[in-house]
Design a protein around this motif. Structure first.
Motif, PDB file in Angstrom:
ATOM      1  N   MET A 172       0.853  -1.188   0.000  1.00  0.00           N
ATOM      2  CA  MET A 172       0.000   0.000   0.000  1.00  0.00           C
ATOM      3  C   MET A 172       0.888   1.237   0.000  1.00  0.00           C
ATOM      4  O   MET A 172       1.829   1.335   0.784  1.00  0.00           O
ATOM      5  N   GLU A 173       0.573   2.189  -0.887  1.00  0.00           N
ATOM      6  CA  GLU A 173       1.305   3.444  -0.962  1.00  0.00           C
ATOM      7  C   GLU A 173       0.337   4.600  -1.128  1.00  0.00           C
ATOM      8  O   GLU A 173      -0.741   4.441  -1.713  1.00  0.00           O
ATOM      9  N   MET A 174       0.711   5.761  -0.619  1.00  0.00           N
ATOM     10  CA  MET A 174      -0.090   6.965  -0.790  1.00  0.00           C
ATOM     11  C   MET A 174       0.798   8.119  -1.230  1.00  0.00           C
ATOM     12  O   MET A 174       1.834   8.381  -0.610  1.00  0.00           O
ATOM     13  N   LEU A 175       0.384   8.792  -2.270  1.00  0.00           N
ATOM     14  CA  LEU A 175       1.047  10.020  -2.671  1.00  0.00           C
ATOM     15  C   LEU A 175       0.537  11.160  -1.790  1.00  0.00           C
ATOM     16  O   LEU A 175      -0.655  11.247  -1.483  1.00  0.00           O
ATOM     17  N   LEU A 176       1.443  12.051  -1.379  1.00  0.00           N
ATOM     18  CA  LEU A 176       1.105  13.205  -0.564  1.00  0.00           C
ATOM     19  C   LEU A 176       1.664  14.461  -1.234  1.00  0.00           C
ATOM     20  O   LEU A 176       2.719  14.408  -1.865  1.00  0.00           O
ATOM     21  N   GLY A 177       0.959  15.557  -1.095  1.00  0.00           N
ATOM     22  CA  GLY A 177       1.471  16.780  -1.695  1.00  0.00           C
ATOM     23  C   GLY A 177       0.719  18.013  -1.244  1.00  0.00           C
ATOM     24  O   GLY A 177      -0.327  17.922  -0.595  1.00  0.00           O
ATOM     25  N   ASP A 178       1.251  19.179  -1.607  1.00  0.00           N
ATOM     26  CA  ASP A 178       0.575  20.437  -1.295  1.00  0.00           C
ATOM     27  C   ASP A 178       0.653  21.439  -2.438  1.00  0.00           C
ATOM     28  O   ASP A 178       0.080  22.528  -2.347  1.00  0.00           O
ATOM     29  N   ASP A 179       1.346  21.092  -3.521  1.00  0.00           N
ATOM     30  CA  ASP A 179       1.471  22.039  -4.626  1.00  0.00           C
ATOM     31  C   ASP A 179       0.171  22.084  -5.425  1.00  0.00           C
ATOM     32  O   ASP A 179      -0.617  21.133  -5.421  1.00  0.00           O
ATOM     33  N   PRO A 180      -0.097  23.179  -6.123  1.00  0.00           N
ATOM     34  CA  PRO A 180      -1.368  23.345  -6.830  1.00  0.00           C
ATOM     35  C   PRO A 180      -1.664  22.233  -7.848  1.00  0.00           C
ATOM     36  O   PRO A 180      -2.817  21.822  -7.991  1.00  0.00           O
ATOM     37  N   GLU A 181      -0.659  21.742  -8.529  1.00  0.00           N
ATOM     38  CA  GLU A 181      -0.902  20.680  -9.503  1.00  0.00           C
ATOM     39  C   GLU A 181      -1.322  19.383  -8.828  1.00  0.00           C
ATOM     40  O   GLU A 181      -2.112  18.624  -9.367  1.00  0.00           O
ATOM     41  N   PHE A 182      -0.783  19.143  -7.632  1.00  0.00           N
ATOM     42  CA  PHE A 182      -1.193  17.945  -6.897  1.00  0.00           C
ATOM     43  C   PHE A 182      -2.607  18.108  -6.354  1.00  0.00           C
ATOM     44  O   PHE A 182      -3.452  17.217  -6.488  1.00  0.00           O
ATOM     45  N   THR A 183      -2.881  19.247  -5.732  1.00  0.00           N
ATOM     46  CA  THR A 183      -4.159  19.417  -5.051  1.00  0.00           C
ATOM     47  C   THR A 183      -5.336  19.575  -6.005  1.00  0.00           C
ATOM     48  O   THR A 183      -6.492  19.464  -5.572  1.00  0.00           O
ATOM     49  N   ARG A 184      -5.080  19.806  -7.273  1.00  0.00           N
ATOM     50  CA  ARG A 184      -6.192  19.934  -8.220  1.00  0.00           C
ATOM     51  C   ARG A 184      -6.825  18.589  -8.546  1.00  0.00           C
ATOM     52  O   ARG A 184      -7.897  18.546  -9.140  1.00  0.00           O
ATOM     53  N   TRP A 185      -6.177  17.485  -8.141  1.00  0.00           N
ATOM     54  CA  TRP A 185      -6.687  16.176  -8.571  1.00  0.00           C
ATOM     55  C   TRP A 185      -8.092  15.912  -8.041  1.00  0.00           C
ATOM     56  O   TRP A 185      -8.935  15.327  -8.748  1.00  0.00           O
ATOM     57  N   SER A 186      -8.376  16.337  -6.806  1.00  0.00           N
ATOM     58  CA  SER A 186      -9.710  16.087  -6.253  1.00  0.00           C
ATOM     59  C   SER A 186     -10.767  16.916  -6.989  1.00  0.00           C
ATOM     60  O   SER A 186     -11.880  16.431  -7.251  1.00  0.00           O
ATOM     61  N   TYR A 187     -10.417  18.145  -7.346  1.00  0.00           N
ATOM     62  CA  TYR A 187     -11.332  18.988  -8.121  1.00  0.00           C
ATOM     63  C   TYR A 187     -11.579  18.374  -9.495  1.00  0.00           C
ATOM     64  O   TYR A 187     -12.726  18.314  -9.962  1.00  0.00           O
ATOM     65  N   ASP A 188     -10.520  17.927 -10.154  1.00  0.00           N
ATOM     66  CA  ASP A 188     -10.668  17.296 -11.463  1.00  0.00           C
ATOM     67  C   ASP A 188     -11.594  16.092 -11.392  1.00  0.00           C
ATOM     68  O   ASP A 188     -12.440  15.870 -12.273  1.00  0.00           O
ATOM     69  N   LEU A 189     -11.428  15.290 -10.352  1.00  0.00           N
ATOM     70  CA  LEU A 189     -12.253  14.098 -10.199  1.00  0.00           C
ATOM     71  C   LEU A 189     -13.714  14.478  -9.973  1.00  0.00           C
ATOM     72  O   LEU A 189     -14.625  13.869 -10.545  1.00  0.00           O
ATOM     73  N   LEU A 190     -13.946  15.497  -9.169  1.00  0.00           N
ATOM     74  CA  LEU A 190     -15.319  15.961  -8.944  1.00  0.00           C
ATOM     75  C   LEU A 190     -15.955  16.475 -10.235  1.00  0.00           C
ATOM     76  O   LEU A 190     -17.154  16.276 -10.466  1.00  0.00           O
ATOM     77  N   CYS A 191     -15.162  17.126 -11.075  1.00  0.00           N
ATOM     78  CA  CYS A 191     -15.695  17.592 -12.368  1.00  0.00           C
ATOM     79  C   CYS A 191     -16.199  16.421 -13.197  1.00  0.00           C
ATOM     80  O   CYS A 191     -17.288  16.482 -13.792  1.00  0.00           O
ATOM     81  N   SER A 192     -15.430  15.339 -13.232  1.00  0.00           N
ATOM     82  CA  SER A 192     -15.849  14.164 -13.992  1.00  0.00           C
ATOM     83  C   SER A 192     -17.044  13.477 -13.344  1.00  0.00           C
ATOM     84  O   SER A 192     -17.859  12.853 -14.030  1.00  0.00           O
TER      85      SER A 192
END
Length: 281
Positions: A212-232
């Motif tokens: 099991m692995e988890m990516l962690l981040g705080d930069d804008p390109e990383f944090t946009r992933w949840s927004y992108d997923l919600l758009c879809s």
């Protein structure tokens, strides 16, 4: 039915993919794949995928996992991708041609309705078993397409750590909860990552090696992933009558999500990736 040369079968057609097949979703998948590539490559290498092998990639989407596998098996190997959506296949074929890869091909078929005579050294997939109504039946069928001693390797999800590690930020946590709820209500198995341990064994395979692995981040390109997923997911959110009220105005959601993360001086998680691989007896 999913039929191999060993006459393996699976259940009926898979339900509609919750995230759709728009151009925007294709671009989201490509961005996501770029971040996940190192993790999936490591999983495949640990499983034993390498030069000269023939690999079957199920649920190929726009081709990222197939192209990754192609880089591992090299020109002497072969990758066959299975994907049911014609728009995704067209995009995958275009990307393969642009990349100059001659050892990758795609077949349009539901994963439960494949008829194929080849035997493979490995069957792989990423974020696909979660969307299947009967992943156990598919694993059983795929084992019939893999030679004895061959590999089955999958990267799947676990949302539980994602939700727990998002709890310290109210807006990010609300987005995480809506993502998980929408995907689960759409019929997906949001904790299938850990369940692979049971599914592999019930499919007649040895207990899988898992990570099991988890990516962690705080930069804008990383944090946009949840927004992108919600758009879809927005059409599904509306169809399921789920409330997005805790997120506020969607037009400003991305800016507010990124602002919350930046102000917190902490990192936020991607969903947990659970890799599992085993060799067919």
């Amino acid at each position: 039915m999913l039929v191999s040369d060993a006459n393996m079968t699976a259940s009926g057609p898979t339900p509609q993919y919750a995230l759709g097949s728009t151009d925007a979703e294709h671009e989201r998948l490509i961005r996501q794949a770029a971040r996940l590539a190192p993790l999936t490559e490591r999983l495949f290498r640990e499983a034993g995928i390498g030069p000269g092998q023939r690999v079957l990639d199920i649920g190929s989407g726009v081709g990222d996992v197939a192209m990754l596998a192609a880089s591992l098996v090299g020109p002497s190997g072969e990758v066959v991708g299975i994907e049911r959506d014609p728009r995704s296949i067209a995009r995958a074929r275009s990307r393969v041609a642009e990349a100059g890869l001659h050892n990758v091909s795609f077949t349009q078929s539901d994963v439960n309705q494949i008829s194929i005579a080849k035997t493979f050294d490995a069957a792989v997939g990423r974020f696909i078993l979660q969307f299947l109504p009967d992943p156990l039946a598919v694993l059983r069928a795929l084992s019939g397409l893999v030679r004895p001693g061959g590999i089955l390797a999958f990267h799947e999800v676990s949302y539980a750590p994602f939700l727990i590690l998002s709890a310290h930020l109210p807006l990010w946590s609300a987005a995480a909860a809506l993502i998980q709820q929408t995907i689960q209500r759409s019929g997906a198995h949001t904790e299938i990552g850990l369940a692979q341990y049971r599914f592999f064994q019930e499919a007649g395979l040895p207990a899988p090696t898992m990570r099991m692995e988890m990516l962690l981040g705080d930069d804008p390109e990383f944090t946009r992933w949840s927004y992108d997923l919600l758009c879809s997911l927005r059409p599904q959110i509306q169809q399921l009558n789920l409330s997005s009220e805790p997120l506020g105005d969607f037009d400003t959601l991305l800016e507010r999500l990124q602002g919350e993360v930046a102000a917190s001086k902490t990192v936020v998680p991607f969903v947990a990736l659970v890799g599992a691989w085993s060799h067919r007896p």
